[in-house]
Motif scaffolding. Structure first.
Motif, PDB file in Angstrom:
ATOM      1  N   LEU A 196      89.253  21.697 -64.959  1.00  0.00           N
ATOM      2  CA  LEU A 196      89.697  22.040 -63.516  1.00  0.00           C
ATOM      3  C   LEU A 196      89.799  24.088 -63.611  1.00  0.00           C
ATOM      4  CD1 LEU A 196      92.895  19.626 -62.806  1.00  0.00           C
ATOM      5  CD2 LEU A 196      90.872  19.696 -61.958  1.00  0.00           C
ATOM      6  N   ASN A 197      90.198  24.424 -64.806  1.00  0.00           N
ATOM      7  CA  ASN A 197      90.251  26.289 -64.153  1.00  0.00           C
ATOM      8  C   ASN A 197      88.714  26.862 -64.446  1.00  0.00           C
ATOM      9  OD1 ASN A 197      91.536  28.854 -64.860  1.00  0.00           O
ATOM     10  ND2 ASN A 197      90.637  28.671 -66.841  1.00  0.00           N
ATOM     11  N   ALA A 198      88.313  25.878 -65.379  1.00  0.00           N
ATOM     12  CA  ALA A 198      86.378  26.003 -65.690  1.00  0.00           C
ATOM     13  C   ALA A 198      85.874  26.283 -63.424  1.00  0.00           C
ATOM     14  CB  ALA A 198      85.944  25.152 -66.389  1.00  0.00           C
ATOM     15  N   ALA A 199      86.145  25.298 -62.592  1.00  0.00           N
ATOM     16  CA  ALA A 199      85.802  25.156 -61.792  1.00  0.00           C
ATOM     17  C   ALA A 199      86.188  25.846 -60.523  1.00  0.00           C
ATOM     18  CB  ALA A 199      86.082  23.154 -61.799  1.00  0.00           C
ATOM     19  N   GLU A 200      86.874  26.529 -61.310  1.00  0.00           N
ATOM     20  CA  GLU A 200      88.243  27.627 -59.994  1.00  0.00           C
ATOM     21  C   GLU A 200      88.617  26.736 -59.552  1.00  0.00           C
ATOM     22  OE1 GLU A 200      85.849  30.657 -58.547  1.00  0.00           O
ATOM     23  OE2 GLU A 200      85.435  31.649 -60.448  1.00  0.00           O
ATOM     24  N   LEU A 201      89.511  25.701 -59.532  1.00  0.00           N
ATOM     25  CA  LEU A 201      90.763  24.822 -58.695  1.00  0.00           C
ATOM     26  C   LEU A 201      92.094  24.343 -59.019  1.00  0.00           C
ATOM     27  CD1 LEU A 201      88.143  21.715 -58.884  1.00  0.00           C
ATOM     28  CD2 LEU A 201      88.716  23.003 -57.008  1.00  0.00           C
ATOM     29  N   LEU A 202      92.472  25.757 -60.230  1.00  0.00           N
ATOM     30  CA  LEU A 202      93.267  25.579 -60.252  1.00  0.00           C
ATOM     31  C   LEU A 202      94.557  27.035 -58.718  1.00  0.00           C
ATOM     32  CD1 LEU A 202      94.508  25.945 -63.787  1.00  0.00           C
ATOM     33  CD2 LEU A 202      94.829  23.919 -62.445  1.00  0.00           C
ATOM     34  N   GLY A 203      93.529  27.195 -58.158  1.00  0.00           N
ATOM     35  CA  GLY A 203      94.352  27.943 -57.128  1.00  0.00           C
ATOM     36  C   GLY A 203      94.223  27.104 -55.808  1.00  0.00           C
ATOM     37  N   ARG A 204      94.051  26.273 -55.374  1.00  0.00           N
ATOM     38  CA  ARG A 204      94.373  25.292 -54.957  1.00  0.00           C
ATOM     39  C   ARG A 204      96.082  24.849 -54.582  1.00  0.00           C
ATOM     40  NH1 ARG A 204      89.022  21.790 -54.091  1.00  0.00           N
ATOM     41  NH2 ARG A 204      87.460  23.606 -53.805  1.00  0.00           N
ATOM     42  N   THR A 205      96.681  24.597 -53.849  1.00  0.00           N
ATOM     43  CA  THR A 205      98.446  24.153 -53.706  1.00  0.00           C
ATOM     44  C   THR A 205      98.033  22.737 -54.591  1.00  0.00           C
ATOM     45  OG1 THR A 205      98.542  25.969 -52.418  1.00  0.00           O
ATOM     46  CG2 THR A 205     100.881  24.188 -52.659  1.00  0.00           C
ATOM     47  N   HIS A 206      97.582  21.830 -53.755  1.00  0.00           N
ATOM     48  CA  HIS A 206      97.586  21.099 -53.742  1.00  0.00           C
ATOM     49  C   HIS A 206      97.289  20.321 -55.240  1.00  0.00           C
ATOM     50  CE1 HIS A 206      94.037  21.100 -52.299  1.00  0.00           C
ATOM     51  NE2 HIS A 206      93.257  19.504 -53.077  1.00  0.00           N
ATOM     52  N   VAL A 207      95.758  21.332 -55.934  1.00  0.00           N
ATOM     53  CA  VAL A 207      95.693  20.653 -57.207  1.00  0.00           C
ATOM     54  C   VAL A 207      96.664  20.979 -57.958  1.00  0.00           C
ATOM     55  CG1 VAL A 207      93.729  21.335 -58.831  1.00  0.00           C
ATOM     56  CG2 VAL A 207      93.663  21.302 -56.458  1.00  0.00           C
ATOM     57  N   THR A 208      97.222  22.944 -57.884  1.00  0.00           N
ATOM     58  CA  THR A 208      98.345  23.255 -58.831  1.00  0.00           C
ATOM     59  C   THR A 208      99.489  22.469 -58.747  1.00  0.00           C
ATOM     60  OG1 THR A 208      97.463  25.789 -58.468  1.00  0.00           O
ATOM     61  CG2 THR A 208     100.026  25.164 -58.996  1.00  0.00           C
ATOM     62  N   ASP A 209      99.961  21.709 -57.657  1.00  0.00           N
ATOM     63  CA  ASP A 209     101.117  20.886 -57.426  1.00  0.00           C
ATOM     64  C   ASP A 209     100.662  19.370 -58.840  1.00  0.00           C
ATOM     65  OD1 ASP A 209     102.438  22.190 -56.076  1.00  0.00           O
ATOM     66  OD2 ASP A 209     102.416  21.633 -54.357  1.00  0.00           O
ATOM     67  N   ALA A 210      99.175  19.456 -58.263  1.00  0.00           N
ATOM     68  CA  ALA A 210      99.524  17.779 -58.785  1.00  0.00           C
ATOM     69  C   ALA A 210      99.103  17.683 -60.478  1.00  0.00           C
ATOM     70  CB  ALA A 210      97.855  17.344 -58.733  1.00  0.00           C
ATOM     71  N   VAL A 211      98.427  19.268 -60.704  1.00  0.00           N
ATOM     72  CA  VAL A 211      98.540  19.593 -62.475  1.00  0.00           C
ATOM     73  C   VAL A 211     100.218  19.520 -63.261  1.00  0.00           C
ATOM     74  CG1 VAL A 211      97.937  21.602 -63.858  1.00  0.00           C
ATOM     75  CG2 VAL A 211      96.606  20.346 -62.370  1.00  0.00           C
ATOM     76  N   ASP A 212     100.871  19.992 -62.433  1.00  0.00           N
ATOM     77  CA  ASP A 212     102.412  20.025 -62.640  1.00  0.00           C
ATOM     78  C   ASP A 212     102.986  18.762 -62.661  1.00  0.00           C
ATOM     79  OD1 ASP A 212     102.774  22.790 -62.764  1.00  0.00           O
ATOM     80  OD2 ASP A 212     103.981  22.594 -60.894  1.00  0.00           O
ATOM     81  N   ALA A 213     102.794  17.137 -61.898  1.00  0.00           N
ATOM     82  CA  ALA A 213     102.908  15.982 -62.513  1.00  0.00           C
ATOM     83  C   ALA A 213     101.922  15.416 -63.271  1.00  0.00           C
ATOM     84  CB  ALA A 213     102.551  15.510 -61.142  1.00  0.00           C
ATOM     85  N   LEU A 214     100.529  16.282 -63.402  1.00  0.00           N
ATOM     86  CA  LEU A 214      99.814  15.507 -65.273  1.00  0.00           C
ATOM     87  C   LEU A 214     100.073  15.922 -66.398  1.00  0.00           C
ATOM     88  CD1 LEU A 214      96.665  14.377 -65.745  1.00  0.00           C
ATOM     89  CD2 LEU A 214      96.220  17.046 -65.836  1.00  0.00           C
TER      90      LEU A 214
END
Length: 336
Positions: free
Chosen positions: A198-216
């Motif tokens: 996700l970081n390599a795809a530069e997706l961690l800046g999206r709020t809904h992705v960051t929240d999902a990563v915390d849950a992950l």
């Protein structure tokens, strides 16, 4: 023109033979004129994608769509010159592999829609390929292709890469969260590998992705802790103090660990941290604790899953080594 086209007699029964590229048809002696004639309105064949043909007139099945997408993406970069020797037998997919939601559906993700419900099939190809997305095929490029996995004989991007490609096209927070959580809960991959993709795809800046990563990562920690409890009890290790914060008697904090054996001064840290914990640098914690005589063992969730007995040996060896070193400094262990 003859219609007695020299195809294998099991063409009608094998999905691999029902979907053919133009190069494969040519290798079997089918000319371009014969192919065009059989794809006329009312004919027995149809063109599924540019350069890819379906050898029946009905609706393509899920697997035929997937194989057709791979044949389209795996075709040669340029049309080859007229061949005097037939092309070699093979799947014809080149380096192409299915990724995104279609790959997750093939991996058995309950939270990914079945292939028939997908509006598109994502295929991963080298960045150097000059290939356009078309019809139901969405082309995704990578500078370095991962090693594919196989399901139904189809090459699939590894789960973590397929997740990243799926998430990049999703803006629904609940769907993203379900996909990431299922990846860990179902044992498909490790949380750290997903976060790296996700970081390599530069997706961690999206709020809904960051929240999902915390849950992950919370899910990943829960799974890893369960495996750690199992390791201690299954392999007869002494019961440790679980989830404690270590400090000096004066109150100076040394860092939190997932398990601590005070008699042997051995601490164990699970290699699962959330982005909000990255300010705690494990290397610094380990160096400080080891200066005080505390042996620190770090274990990953994947290691516990794939080689639990080996990790138990590592911990037991660390305990045995405690008998041959100077006593550790007095350390206070408090619940965290």
């Amino acid at each position: 023109m003859t219609h007695n086209i020299p195809l294998s007699p099991d063409t009608a029964h094998d999905v691999r033979h029902r979907v053919q590229s133009v190069a494969q048809l040519r290798a079997r002696g089918v000319t371009s004129a014969q192919t065009a004639a059989r794809c006329l309105p009312g004919g027995p064949w149809q063109q599924l994608l540019p350069g890819v043909y379906l050898l029946h007139s009905g609706r393509p099945s899920d697997e035929e769509r997937l194989r057709g997408a791979l044949l389209y993406a795996g075709r040669p970069a340029a049309a080859p010159a007229r061949r005097t020797v037939p092309v070699q037998a093979g799947h014809g997919y080149g380096e192409a592999m299915v990724t995104g939601l279609a790959a997750l559906a093939l991996y058995g993700f309950a939270s990914a829609p079945p292939a028939i419900a997908l509006h598109r099939v994502d295929v991963l190809v080298p960045r150097t390929r000059r290939l356009r997305s078309t019809r139901f095929v969405q082309v995704t490029r990578a500078a370095v292709l991962p090693r594919p996995q196989r399901r139904l004989g189809l090459p699939l991007a590894p789960v973590e890469r397929a997740l990243a490609d799926a998430v990049s096209a999703l803006d629904d927070a609940s769907t993203v969260r379900r996909l990431l959580t299922e990846a860990v809960r179902g044992g498909h991959c490790e949380p750290v590998a997903v976060v790296e993709e996700l970081n390599a795809a530069e997706l961690l800046g999206r709020t809904h992705v960051t929240d999902a990563v915390d849950a992950l990562l919370m899910e990943g920690r829960a799974v890893a802790e369960g495996r750690l409890y199992e390791m201690v009890r299954t392999h007869g290790l002494p019961e440790p103090l679980w989830n404690v914060e270590l400090s000096l008697p004066g109150g100076r904090l040394l860092g939190g660990v997932d398990a601590y054996w005070p008699e042997q001064a051995v601490a164990l840290e699970l290699g699962v941290r959330s982005p909000r914990e990255q300010h705690v640098v494990f290397a610094a914690e380990r160096e400080h604790l080891e200066r005080l005589g505390v042996t620190v063992v770090r274990v990953g969730s994947k290691q516990l899953r794939e080689a639990m007995s080996q990790q138990a040996v590592v911990v037991r060896t660390a305990m045995m080594a405690a008998e041959d070193r100077e006593p550790a400094a007095y350390v206070v262990a408090l619940p965290r």
